[in-house]
Design an enzyme around this catalytic site. Structure first.
Site, PDB file in Angstrom:
ATOM      1  N   HIS A   1       0.836  -1.033   0.025  1.00  9.45           N
ATOM      2  CA  HIS A   1      -0.083  -0.071   0.045  1.00  9.45           C
ATOM      3  C   HIS A   1       0.959   1.265  -0.037  1.00  9.45           C
ATOM      4  O   HIS A   1       0.721   2.062  -0.777  1.00  9.45           O
ATOM      5  CB  HIS A   1      -0.806   0.044   1.355  1.00  9.45           C
ATOM      6  CG  HIS A   1      -1.982   0.997   1.139  1.00  9.45           C
ATOM      7  ND1 HIS A   1      -1.810   2.321   1.645  1.00  9.45           N
ATOM      8  CD2 HIS A   1      -3.254   0.956   0.791  1.00  9.45           C
ATOM      9  CE1 HIS A   1      -3.047   3.142   1.571  1.00  9.45           C
ATOM     10  NE2 HIS A   1      -3.764   2.193   1.069  1.00  9.45           N
TER      11      HIS A   1
ATOM     12  N   ASN B   1     -13.261   5.741   1.818  1.00  3.47           N
ATOM     13  CA  ASN B   1     -13.971   4.706   0.821  1.00  3.47           C
ATOM     14  C   ASN B   1     -15.426   4.240   1.062  1.00  3.47           C
ATOM     15  O   ASN B   1     -15.835   3.034   0.551  1.00  3.47           O
ATOM     16  CB  ASN B   1     -13.243   3.559   0.300  1.00  3.47           C
ATOM     17  CG  ASN B   1     -11.877   4.151  -0.284  1.00  3.47           C
ATOM     18  OD1 ASN B   1     -11.813   5.101  -0.917  1.00  3.47           O
ATOM     19  ND2 ASN B   1     -10.653   3.709  -0.015  1.00  3.47           N
TER      20      ASN B   1
ATOM     21  N   ALA C   1      -8.540  13.397   8.058  1.00  4.86           N
ATOM     22  CA  ALA C   1      -9.067  14.410   6.762  1.00  4.86           C
ATOM     23  C   ALA C   1      -9.690  15.656   7.310  1.00  4.86           C
ATOM     24  O   ALA C   1      -9.836  16.574   6.763  1.00  4.86           O
ATOM     25  CB  ALA C   1      -9.827  13.655   5.846  1.00  4.86           C
TER      26      ALA C   1
ATOM     27  N   SER D   1      -7.165   6.213  -1.275  1.00  4.01           N
ATOM     28  CA  SER D   1      -5.750   6.245  -0.786  1.00  4.01           C
ATOM     29  C   SER D   1      -4.782   6.760  -1.975  1.00  4.01           C
ATOM     30  O   SER D   1      -3.723   7.029  -1.668  1.00  4.01           O
ATOM     31  CB  SER D   1      -5.242   4.746  -0.419  1.00  4.01           C
ATOM     32  OG  SER D   1      -5.686   4.305   0.875  1.00  4.01           O
TER      33      SER D   1
END
Length: 412
Positions: free
Chosen positions: A122, A217, A230, A282
């Site tokens: 990732h 998501n 965020a 991401s």
């Protein structure tokens, strides 16, 4: 910043500081599970190292790279901390981009600690979107290919990371001189302004570090909700857009969303070598982090709020203003970078209590793209106007023909 974002955060301040750390999951694979296996179009799986993808990925096809990098810096001298699953430096496109000595491994204690150990892949994909060097045999390259990655291994497939370890990772990034921090992880558990993570974010912003985070998501249900970090004031929150510059179905909506960036069928580097494709916010966040690195290299004195404002002001919009799906619009890397030389964006207001967004962009001075509904209405207006003209012409011709016949009959 939308006014409601400040109000939400003010409300969160009334919540007592949490005594336990909050697990933070990777914003990956449309929210189905943290760090899902990356997918390669064609066979549904990705073996690492992977084959090289020869063509230019679709998000880069929309960017005039020569114009984006016209100053020749390409982010040179800028350090971007990637707080993730580690960043592999064996991939040829990242071998010269990763500063392992400045990195940190919060998952392994003692001699085995290694921030370049990425068992998930990732973090390697996130870092590639930011700083992958050009390489023979592939059209993929990072947005800021001369920038340096500070690898911080803070999470894994088992969600071993939490909000406290993320706070430590942010502090470490600041201590190592990071100019930009990318966080492609999120939690929906509310975090107060007195939480450890909130304080780490404030300290980073006070140190003039741009903090970029994915929106998450879990947006398939369309419900608006905050995700952290965020939604913290001052963080540049990034949603996902698709090839039509519309919100990807999985992208989490909310009034905290600042901008959107490509997040569907995204090509990037994987451990060992080669590239694979994946989906998720991401991989939208590092597009914005890369643009922030380019802006920081051109304007080292700009504050995080000024850089965020420039990215927001130059985004491509489908409505006049802000919405919960793509924020101020889908980023336009070239416009953000080239427009930065013509005028300095608004400065940060007086911080209260230490973190503040720049004023919302002035939408009046920008040309706006149409929504599909607006386009349909415009075409309908054109059709109606043409119909009126045609009917008028036919009626006039018929009247003229009748008058001509009448005069002929009179002469006869």
């Amino acid at each position: 910043m939308p006014p409601t974002k400040r109000a939400l955060l003010a409300g969160a301040a009334a919540v007592a500081a949490m005594s336990t750390a909050t697990p933070v999951a990777a914003a990956d694979d449309a929210g189905t599970r943290p760090y899902a296996q990356v997918r390669l179009a064609g066979n549904g799986a990705c073996q690492t190292p992977a084959e090289q993808i020869k063509g230019r990925p679709w998000p880069l096809q929309r960017v005039l790279l020569d114009e984006l990098w016209q100053d020749g810096k390409k982010g040179r001298g800028i350090r971007v901390a990637v707080i993730d699953t580690g960043v592999d430096d064996k991939n040829p496109q990242l071998a010269g981009a990763v500063n392992a000595r400045a990195g940190r491994d919060y998952l392994t204690k003692g001699k085995g600690a290694d921030p370049t150990k990425d068992e998930v892949g990732h973090g390697t994909k996130v870092a590639g979107i930011i700083a992958a060097r050009p390489h023979k045999g592939t059209g993929f390259v990072g947005i800021a290919p001369a920038s340096t990655i500070i690898p911080i291994r803070q999470n894994d497939a088992d969600n071993s990371g939490d909000s406290d370890s993320m706070a430590k990772a942010i502090d470490h990034a600041v201590a190592e001189g990071a100019d930009v921090i990318n966080i492609s992880q999120d939690t929906t558990k509310p975090l107060s302004r007195t939480s450890v993570l909130a304080k780490a974010v404030r300290d980073a912003l006070d140190a003039k570090v741009v903090v970029v985070a994915s929106a998450g998501n879990d947006g398939l249900d369309g419900k608006v909700k905050n995700t952290y970090p965020a939604a913290f004031d001052g963080v540049l929150a990034v949603a996902s857009s698709d090839r039509n510059n519309e919100r990807a179905a999985f992208s989490q909506p909310g009034d905290f969303v600042d901008v959107a960036a490509p997040g569907v069928d995204i090509v990037s580097t994987v451990p060992g070598g080669g590239q694979c494709t994946d989906n998720g916010t991401s991989f939208s966040a590092p597009f914005v982090a890369g643009v922030a690195a380019l802006l920081k290299s051109r304007h080292p004195d700009w504050t995080p709020a000024q850089i965020a404002t420039r990215i927001e002001q130059t985004a491509e919009r489908s409505i006049n203003g802000h919405d919960n799906y793509v924020g101020w619009g889908v980023i336009d890397p070239v416009r953000a970078v080239t427009a930065s030389d013509s005028a300095e964006p608004a400065t940060t207001p007086t911080p209260d209590p230490g973190v503040s967004k720049a004023p919302p962009p002035d939408t009046a001075s920008f040309s706006l793209a149409e929504t599909s509904q607006e386009r349909t209405e415009r075409y309908a207006t054109y059709a109606a106007g043409i119909t009126v003209v045609v009917v008028t012409v036919i009626a006039g011709a018929a009247a003229a023909l009748r008058e001509a016949r009448r005069r002929r009959d009179l002469r006869t």
